[in-house]
Write a protein that holds these residues in place. Sequence first.
Motif, PDB file in Angstrom:
ATOM      1  N   ALA A  50      43.821  38.860  30.890  1.00 42.13           N
ATOM      2  CA  ALA A  50      43.636  38.296  32.228  1.00 42.13           C
ATOM      3  C   ALA A  50      42.306  37.564  32.378  1.00 42.13           C
ATOM      4  O   ALA A  50      42.031  37.013  33.448  1.00 42.13           O
ATOM      5  N   HIS A  51      41.484  37.552  31.337  1.00 43.30           N
ATOM      6  CA  HIS A  51      40.170  36.894  31.369  1.00 43.30           C
ATOM      7  C   HIS A  51      39.338  37.372  32.564  1.00 43.30           C
ATOM      8  O   HIS A  51      38.780  36.569  33.317  1.00 43.30           O
ATOM      9  N   LEU A  52      39.265  38.702  32.694  1.00 44.81           N
ATOM     10  CA  LEU A  52      38.476  39.291  33.775  1.00 44.81           C
ATOM     11  C   LEU A  52      36.991  39.100  33.478  1.00 44.81           C
ATOM     12  O   LEU A  52      36.592  38.782  32.358  1.00 44.81           O
ATOM     13  N   PRO A  53      36.137  39.317  34.488  1.00 43.81           N
ATOM     14  CA  PRO A  53      34.688  39.141  34.286  1.00 43.81           C
ATOM     15  C   PRO A  53      34.146  40.045  33.170  1.00 43.81           C
ATOM     16  O   PRO A  53      34.727  41.063  32.820  1.00 43.81           O
ATOM     17  N   LEU A  54      33.021  39.640  32.645  1.00 44.60           N
ATOM     18  CA  LEU A  54      32.399  40.339  31.527  1.00 44.60           C
ATOM     19  C   LEU A  54      32.107  41.813  31.848  1.00 44.60           C
ATOM     20  O   LEU A  54      32.248  42.680  30.990  1.00 44.60           O
ATOM     21  N   GLU A  55      31.739  42.102  33.082  1.00 45.26           N
ATOM     22  CA  GLU A  55      31.434  43.486  33.469  1.00 45.26           C
ATOM     23  C   GLU A  55      32.650  44.385  33.291  1.00 45.26           C
ATOM     24  O   GLU A  55      32.539  45.535  32.853  1.00 45.26           O
ATOM     25  N   VAL A  56      33.830  43.881  33.624  1.00 44.98           N
ATOM     26  CA  VAL A  56      35.059  44.671  33.486  1.00 44.98           C
ATOM     27  C   VAL A  56      35.388  44.867  32.007  1.00 44.98           C
ATOM     28  O   VAL A  56      35.801  45.946  31.583  1.00 44.98           O
ATOM     29  N   LEU A  57      35.183  43.823  31.211  1.00 41.24           N
ATOM     30  CA  LEU A  57      35.421  43.944  29.777  1.00 41.24           C
ATOM     31  C   LEU A  57      34.485  44.970  29.147  1.00 41.24           C
ATOM     32  O   LEU A  57      34.892  45.769  28.298  1.00 41.24           O
ATOM     33  N   LEU A  58      33.231  44.954  29.554  1.00 36.89           N
ATOM     34  CA  LEU A  58      32.272  45.936  29.046  1.00 36.89           C
ATOM     35  C   LEU A  58      32.644  47.350  29.470  1.00 36.89           C
ATOM     36  O   LEU A  58      32.523  48.292  28.680  1.00 36.89           O
ATOM     37  N   LEU A  59      33.097  47.514  30.706  1.00 36.86           N
ATOM     38  CA  LEU A  59      33.516  48.828  31.190  1.00 36.86           C
ATOM     39  C   LEU A  59      34.678  49.357  30.358  1.00 36.86           C
ATOM     40  O   LEU A  59      34.677  50.525  29.952  1.00 36.86           O
ATOM     41  N   ALA A  60      35.638  48.500  30.075  1.00 38.54           N
ATOM     42  CA  ALA A  60      36.787  48.925  29.275  1.00 38.54           C
ATOM     43  C   ALA A  60      36.359  49.310  27.856  1.00 38.54           C
ATOM     44  O   ALA A  60      36.756  50.366  27.335  1.00 38.54           O
TER      45      ALA A  60
END
Length: 122
Positions: A50-60
Amino acid sequence: MTFKNPVHRGGARRGRFEQLAEYASNFTSSPLFFLFCLLLVSFFVASHVAHLPLEVLLLAGESMTAVTLLLLALLKNSEMRAEHAIQRKLDAIAAALLEAHQDNRSHAFEDLRNAIRMEEET
């Protein structure tokens, strides 16, 4: 803080960490934990797709890393306990064999006697 084998800490009674490790080990072998991991991995993949923001990718990614690190600690604790239990059983079998053949002092008898508690020397 001690660097002893988990089975040698605290005497015959298990401490809080050992109890927590056992409960966590039971939980991590359950279908509920598998579902949790499946959801976590799905969240990781979906956030990238979904190309979510970098913060969400880091959280995952960091969530998966934290779960992996905790599982590693639990696995090592469980491995050490199982290894110690197997060694105690082997020592009991060896001692019983020695008692059964006390009158026969062959080379195999001496090898068996020397093998008892060998893991403590290595």
